[in-house]
Scaffold this active site. Structure first.
Site, PDB file in Angstrom:
ATOM      1  N   ARG A  85      75.589  34.611  89.042  1.00  0.00           N
ATOM      2  CA  ARG A  85      74.736  35.553  89.783  1.00  0.00           C
ATOM      3  C   ARG A  85      73.790  34.783  90.686  1.00  0.00           C
ATOM      4  O   ARG A  85      73.098  33.868  90.254  1.00  0.00           O
ATOM      5  CB  ARG A  85      73.923  36.417  88.805  1.00  0.00           C
ATOM      6  CG  ARG A  85      72.785  37.223  89.419  1.00  0.00           C
ATOM      7  CD  ARG A  85      73.279  38.511  90.057  1.00  0.00           C
ATOM      8  NE  ARG A  85      72.219  39.250  90.720  1.00  0.00           N
ATOM      9  CZ  ARG A  85      71.584  40.285  90.222  1.00  0.00           C
ATOM     10  NH1 ARG A  85      71.857  40.714  89.006  1.00  0.00           N
ATOM     11  NH2 ARG A  85      70.654  40.919  90.916  1.00  0.00           N
ATOM     12  N   ARG A  94      77.565  41.282  93.362  1.00  0.00           N
ATOM     13  CA  ARG A  94      77.193  40.286  92.364  1.00  0.00           C
ATOM     14  C   ARG A  94      78.260  40.151  91.288  1.00  0.00           C
ATOM     15  O   ARG A  94      78.959  41.093  90.987  1.00  0.00           O
ATOM     16  CB  ARG A  94      75.858  40.627  91.728  1.00  0.00           C
ATOM     17  CG  ARG A  94      75.859  41.970  91.045  1.00  0.00           C
ATOM     18  CD  ARG A  94      74.498  42.554  90.902  1.00  0.00           C
ATOM     19  NE  ARG A  94      74.079  43.039  92.198  1.00  0.00           N
ATOM     20  CZ  ARG A  94      73.095  43.882  92.402  1.00  0.00           C
ATOM     21  NH1 ARG A  94      72.407  44.333  91.409  1.00  0.00           N
ATOM     22  NH2 ARG A  94      72.784  44.298  93.594  1.00  0.00           N
ATOM     23  N   ASP A  97      75.421  41.804  86.641  1.00  0.00           N
ATOM     24  CA  ASP A  97      74.106  42.442  86.655  1.00  0.00           C
ATOM     25  C   ASP A  97      73.870  42.994  85.264  1.00  0.00           C
ATOM     26  O   ASP A  97      74.689  43.779  84.766  1.00  0.00           O
ATOM     27  CB  ASP A  97      74.082  43.560  87.701  1.00  0.00           C
ATOM     28  CG  ASP A  97      72.706  44.153  87.912  1.00  0.00           C
ATOM     29  OD1 ASP A  97      71.705  43.454  87.660  1.00  0.00           O
ATOM     30  OD2 ASP A  97      72.627  45.324  88.333  1.00  0.00           O
ATOM     31  N   ASP A  99      70.876  44.855  82.932  1.00  0.00           N
ATOM     32  CA  ASP A  99      69.574  45.523  82.981  1.00  0.00           C
ATOM     33  C   ASP A  99      69.243  46.152  81.643  1.00  0.00           C
ATOM     34  O   ASP A  99      70.115  46.750  80.994  1.00  0.00           O
ATOM     35  CB  ASP A  99      69.579  46.649  84.028  1.00  0.00           C
ATOM     36  CG  ASP A  99      69.667  46.143  85.446  1.00  0.00           C
ATOM     37  OD1 ASP A  99      68.945  45.182  85.776  1.00  0.00           O
ATOM     38  OD2 ASP A  99      70.445  46.721  86.225  1.00  0.00           O
TER      39      ASP A  99
END
Length: 172
Positions: A85, A94, A97, A99
């Site tokens: 990344r 990307r 990711d 989160d």
């Protein structure tokens, strides 16, 4: 405590597809004290803001960890970097990711640590549809809205464009 992490990728890493990147990243998290206790299916969603970019592969996992929210955020960033990344511009394609969607219902404004719950997760079909698979009773920690109500509020086009691909398993 219910902790949920969203996974996404729309760039291959060498010969590894986005699907494989997500599965390998899940295994890497487990070596760092983040145990996946439930996994959604893998889902596909169009890239945003440029739908000409490759589509995303997404998933959500419920995890258990001894890490604090800030430590977990750092861990996720380290794993993202391990998987290539590069943080260049917002919403750029990307390889990975990761989160924090929700950390046990905590509400935090950010600063040194993460913003909790994730500030845009409730607006994203690619987060809510996989989350509903593993946590059908989940409620947004700030609004108290049930996940079914949040999904009903999404634009129908977003829901129809987000499709289930298959299992999110070890090894991809």
């Amino acid at each position: 405590m219910d902790i949920y992490i969203a996974f996404g990728s729309n760039q291959a890493l060498g010969r590894r597809t986005s699907r494989r990147v997500l599965c390998e990243a899940a295994g890497t998290l487990e070596t760092r004290g983040v145990r996946l206790v439930a996994r959604s299916s893998l889902w596909q969603s169009p890239a945003w803001p440029d739908p000409a970019d490759p589509a995303y592969v997404n998933a959500v996992a419920q995890v258990e960890t001894h890490l604090t929210p800030t430590q977990l955020l750092w861990c996720l960033h380290e794993v993202e970097e391990q998987f290539g990344r590069v943080r260049s511009q917002r919403n750029a394609p990307r390889t990975l990711d990761l989160d924090i969607v929700d950390f046990g219902g905590l509400v935090a404004e950010g600063g040194e640590g993460p913003v909790l719950p994730h500030p845009r997760a409730h607006q994203r079909a690619f987060v809510l549809l996989p989350l509903q698979e593993i946590a059908p009773g989940w409620k947004h920690p700030v609004t108290g809205n049930a996940i079914s109500r949040l999904i009903d509020a999404l634009p129908p086009g977003d829901i129809h464009a987000t499709t289930q691909l298959g299992p999110f398993v070890r090894g991809g």
